[in-house]
Design a protein around this motif. Sequence first.
Motif, PDB file in Angstrom:
ATOM      1  N   LEU A 100       3.151 -14.298  -6.423  1.00  0.00           N
ATOM      2  CA  LEU A 100       2.299 -14.244  -5.250  1.00  0.00           C
ATOM      3  C   LEU A 100       2.819 -15.257  -4.239  1.00  0.00           C
ATOM      4  CD1 LEU A 100      -1.196 -14.064  -7.027  1.00  0.00           C
ATOM      5  CD2 LEU A 100       0.191 -12.162  -6.182  1.00  0.00           C
ATOM      6  N   GLY A 101       3.330 -14.752  -3.114  1.00  0.00           N
ATOM      7  CA  GLY A 101       3.901 -15.602  -2.070  1.00  0.00           C
ATOM      8  C   GLY A 101       3.103 -15.427  -0.798  1.00  0.00           C
ATOM      9  N   GLY A 102       3.471 -16.198   0.173  1.00  0.00           N
ATOM     10  CA  GLY A 102       4.718 -16.818   0.536  1.00  0.00           C
ATOM     11  C   GLY A 102       5.642 -15.782   1.185  1.00  0.00           C
ATOM     12  N   ASP A 103       6.718 -16.326   1.738  1.00  0.00           N
ATOM     13  CA  ASP A 103       7.718 -15.446   2.344  1.00  0.00           C
ATOM     14  C   ASP A 103       8.514 -14.716   1.273  1.00  0.00           C
ATOM     15  OD1 ASP A 103      10.319 -16.950   1.780  1.00  0.00           O
ATOM     16  OD2 ASP A 103       9.162 -18.512   2.782  1.00  0.00           O
ATOM     17  N   CYS A 104       9.324 -13.750   1.684  1.00  0.00           N
ATOM     18  CA  CYS A 104       9.996 -12.839   0.743  1.00  0.00           C
ATOM     19  C   CYS A 104      10.956 -13.550  -0.214  1.00  0.00           C
ATOM     20  CB  CYS A 104      10.757 -11.762   1.502  1.00  0.00           C
ATOM     21  SG  CYS A 104       9.710 -10.453   2.161  1.00  0.00           S
ATOM     22  N   LEU A 105      11.435 -14.713   0.162  1.00  0.00           N
ATOM     23  CA  LEU A 105      12.415 -15.399  -0.685  1.00  0.00           C
ATOM     24  C   LEU A 105      11.816 -15.836  -2.022  1.00  0.00           C
ATOM     25  CD1 LEU A 105      15.419 -16.305  -0.494  1.00  0.00           C
ATOM     26  CD2 LEU A 105      14.581 -18.547   0.217  1.00  0.00           C
ATOM     27  N   HIS A 130      12.118  -3.842   5.871  1.00  0.00           N
ATOM     28  CA  HIS A 130      13.422  -4.455   6.137  1.00  0.00           C
ATOM     29  C   HIS A 130      14.190  -4.628   4.831  1.00  0.00           C
ATOM     30  CE1 HIS A 130      10.223  -6.043   8.842  1.00  0.00           C
ATOM     31  NE2 HIS A 130      11.003  -5.418   9.718  1.00  0.00           N
ATOM     32  N   PRO A 131      15.519  -4.535   4.861  1.00  0.00           N
ATOM     33  CA  PRO A 131      16.281  -4.602   3.608  1.00  0.00           C
ATOM     34  C   PRO A 131      16.539  -6.006   3.084  1.00  0.00           C
ATOM     35  CG  PRO A 131      17.733  -4.113   5.447  1.00  0.00           C
ATOM     36  CD  PRO A 131      16.338  -4.090   5.998  1.00  0.00           C
ATOM     37  N   ASP A 132      16.391  -7.037   3.918  1.00  0.00           N
ATOM     38  CA  ASP A 132      16.579  -8.430   3.482  1.00  0.00           C
ATOM     39  C   ASP A 132      17.956  -8.666   2.857  1.00  0.00           C
ATOM     40  OD1 ASP A 132      14.019  -8.900   4.372  1.00  0.00           O
ATOM     41  OD2 ASP A 132      13.100  -8.798   2.397  1.00  0.00           O
ATOM     42  N   VAL A 133      18.997  -8.168   3.530  1.00  0.00           N
ATOM     43  CA  VAL A 133      20.356  -8.297   3.013  1.00  0.00           C
ATOM     44  C   VAL A 133      21.248  -9.137   3.928  1.00  0.00           C
ATOM     45  CG1 VAL A 133      20.254  -6.144   1.713  1.00  0.00           C
ATOM     46  CG2 VAL A 133      21.045  -6.097   4.101  1.00  0.00           C
ATOM     47  N   MET A 134      20.650  -9.817   4.888  1.00  0.00           N
ATOM     48  CA  MET A 134      21.446 -10.630   5.803  1.00  0.00           C
ATOM     49  C   MET A 134      21.858 -11.946   5.154  1.00  0.00           C
ATOM     50  SD  MET A 134      20.008  -9.827   9.643  1.00  0.00           S
ATOM     51  CE  MET A 134      18.231  -9.945   9.391  1.00  0.00           C
ATOM     52  N   SER A 135      22.660 -12.709   5.870  1.00  0.00           N
ATOM     53  CA  SER A 135      23.135 -14.016   5.420  1.00  0.00           C
ATOM     54  C   SER A 135      23.008 -14.981   6.596  1.00  0.00           C
ATOM     55  CB  SER A 135      24.596 -13.915   4.969  1.00  0.00           C
ATOM     56  OG  SER A 135      25.452 -13.775   6.092  1.00  0.00           O
ATOM     57  N   PRO A 136      23.323 -16.276   6.403  1.00  0.00           N
ATOM     58  CA  PRO A 136      23.239 -17.208   7.535  1.00  0.00           C
ATOM     59  C   PRO A 136      24.089 -16.797   8.737  1.00  0.00           C
ATOM     60  CG  PRO A 136      23.384 -18.419   5.487  1.00  0.00           C
ATOM     61  CD  PRO A 136      23.603 -16.973   5.143  1.00  0.00           C
ATOM     62  N   ALA A 137      25.114 -16.015   8.521  1.00  0.00           N
ATOM     63  CA  ALA A 137      25.954 -15.567   9.636  1.00  0.00           C
ATOM     64  C   ALA A 137      25.193 -14.659  10.590  1.00  0.00           C
ATOM     65  CB  ALA A 137      27.186 -14.850   9.104  1.00  0.00           C
ATOM     66  N   GLN A 138      24.145 -13.977  10.075  1.00  0.00           N
ATOM     67  CA  GLN A 138      23.374 -13.056  10.915  1.00  0.00           C
ATOM     68  C   GLN A 138      22.021 -13.630  11.330  1.00  0.00           C
ATOM     69  OE1 GLN A 138      24.574 -11.691   7.717  1.00  0.00           O
ATOM     70  NE2 GLN A 138      26.465 -11.396   8.885  1.00  0.00           N
ATOM     71  N   PHE A 139      21.417 -14.449  10.465  1.00  0.00           N
ATOM     72  CA  PHE A 139      20.032 -14.878  10.719  1.00  0.00           C
ATOM     73  C   PHE A 139      19.757 -16.152   9.929  1.00  0.00           C
ATOM     74  CE2 PHE A 139      15.283 -13.617  10.359  1.00  0.00           C
ATOM     75  CZ  PHE A 139      15.014 -14.073  11.637  1.00  0.00           C
ATOM     76  N   SER A 140      19.086 -17.105  10.543  1.00  0.00           N
ATOM     77  CA  SER A 140      18.865 -18.402   9.886  1.00  0.00           C
ATOM     78  C   SER A 140      17.607 -18.450   9.037  1.00  0.00           C
ATOM     79  CB  SER A 140      18.806 -19.515  10.945  1.00  0.00           C
ATOM     80  OG  SER A 140      17.695 -19.310  11.817  1.00  0.00           O
ATOM     81  N   LEU A 147      17.387 -10.060  -0.929  1.00  0.00           N
ATOM     82  CA  LEU A 147      17.951  -8.950  -1.702  1.00  0.00           C
ATOM     83  C   LEU A 147      19.474  -9.064  -1.755  1.00  0.00           C
ATOM     84  CD1 LEU A 147      17.690  -6.385  -3.322  1.00  0.00           C
ATOM     85  CD2 LEU A 147      17.564  -5.083  -1.178  1.00  0.00           C
ATOM     86  N   GLY A 148      20.087  -9.441  -0.657  1.00  0.00           N
ATOM     87  CA  GLY A 148      21.524  -9.657  -0.671  1.00  0.00           C
ATOM     88  C   GLY A 148      21.926 -10.691  -1.705  1.00  0.00           C
ATOM     89  N   ILE A 176      11.888   1.528   4.388  1.00  0.00           N
ATOM     90  CA  ILE A 176      12.769   0.898   5.370  1.00  0.00           C
ATOM     91  C   ILE A 176      12.655   1.615   6.711  1.00  0.00           C
ATOM     92  CG2 ILE A 176      14.727   2.311   4.610  1.00  0.00           C
ATOM     93  CD1 ILE A 176      16.536  -0.107   5.223  1.00  0.00           C
ATOM     94  N   ASN A 177      12.683   0.826   7.779  1.00  0.00           N
ATOM     95  CA  ASN A 177      12.451   1.387   9.105  1.00  0.00           C
ATOM     96  C   ASN A 177      13.299   0.649  10.139  1.00  0.00           C
ATOM     97  OD1 ASN A 177      11.323   2.800  11.233  1.00  0.00           O
ATOM     98  ND2 ASN A 177       9.465   1.559  11.312  1.00  0.00           N
ATOM     99  N   ASN A 178      14.165   1.370  10.816  1.00  0.00           N
ATOM    100  CA  ASN A 178      14.946   0.858  11.934  1.00  0.00           C
ATOM    101  C   ASN A 178      15.829  -0.336  11.561  1.00  0.00           C
ATOM    102  OD1 ASN A 178      15.798   0.890  14.619  1.00  0.00           O
ATOM    103  ND2 ASN A 178      14.230  -0.593  15.255  1.00  0.00           N
ATOM    104  N   PRO A 179      16.672  -0.213  10.530  1.00  0.00           N
ATOM    105  CA  PRO A 179      17.581  -1.326  10.193  1.00  0.00           C
ATOM    106  C   PRO A 179      18.595  -1.549  11.305  1.00  0.00           C
ATOM    107  CG  PRO A 179      18.185   0.666   8.995  1.00  0.00           C
ATOM    108  CD  PRO A 179      16.882   0.962   9.672  1.00  0.00           C
TER     109      PRO A 179
END
Length: 303
Positions: A100-105, A130-140, A147-148, A176-179
Amino acid sequence: MRAPLPPASKEKRLMTNAKTIRLVMPQWQGGNNPAYKFGAELLAWLAPETSSPVIHIPVAAADHSLINENGIMGRQQIVNQLHGAQAAIKQHLPDKIVVLGGDCLVDLAPFAWLSERYNDNFGILWLDAHPDVMSPAQFSHSHAHVLGALMGHGDSDLTSVVSTPVAGNRVMIAGINNPNQYEKEFIAAQGINTCSPADVKAGFSTIREWINREGITCLAIHFDLDVLNYKNFRSVLFANPSANESDYDGIGKGQLEISEVVTLIKQVNELTTIVGIGIAEHLPWDAINLKTMLENLPLLNGK
């Protein structure tokens, strides 16, 4: 490393006496939004009582702004809390985990454990807009990395807890919607299965076929509440009454109803063994605003 369980023919019988734990992790730093902390605490209060162990993962107070630490907002707090969750899981050695969270991480350490525990029998159903597959290069904001990381991709501070990365063919992202372009390319390159909101509304067949095709007998479900239609379920980011209508332009918003998600999960439960479920991104705006109001009223606040 604990050995995987035998094939599906014995799965249900062996799960009869499975050890389940409940993790309450009011982490907010992954989304850089202190409101996630109260959202998790209220979610834990609302959840049915359980006889299973309930472990509260300590989370740093939301009393100051985060800074970008080498590409991740609040990196050190995130890493400390991640290791705290990992340590609690290893102490209890569960067969099943509720988060039970909290943010997705918050699902990173629990699902990494379940992937190691069940190995070739394991799969992930990712209920999320959202797929949650980004990294610091795309989003902080690291809640978009989880998921990535579970698949072994991304920042080493996150992937370090993943001893058994999950292959793309054993992941289904539903709702998933509008990746964005990066997400589309990652999904295609990794062979991740996807199921649009319309597909979910049309029935269970796509997900049933995936489970049968991949032989998934042990399933973890990530349930980001923002997969829900924010016009009907208002306790999500996109329903923030303080936001402007244009603030979330271009970002995928949930389109599913609660009844549709509950039906889907019940159908999945008939077909395979659910060994983990994480619920995240609860933002109960009315309760948050009411709590703030009460804190500012004379006598109630002790002044």
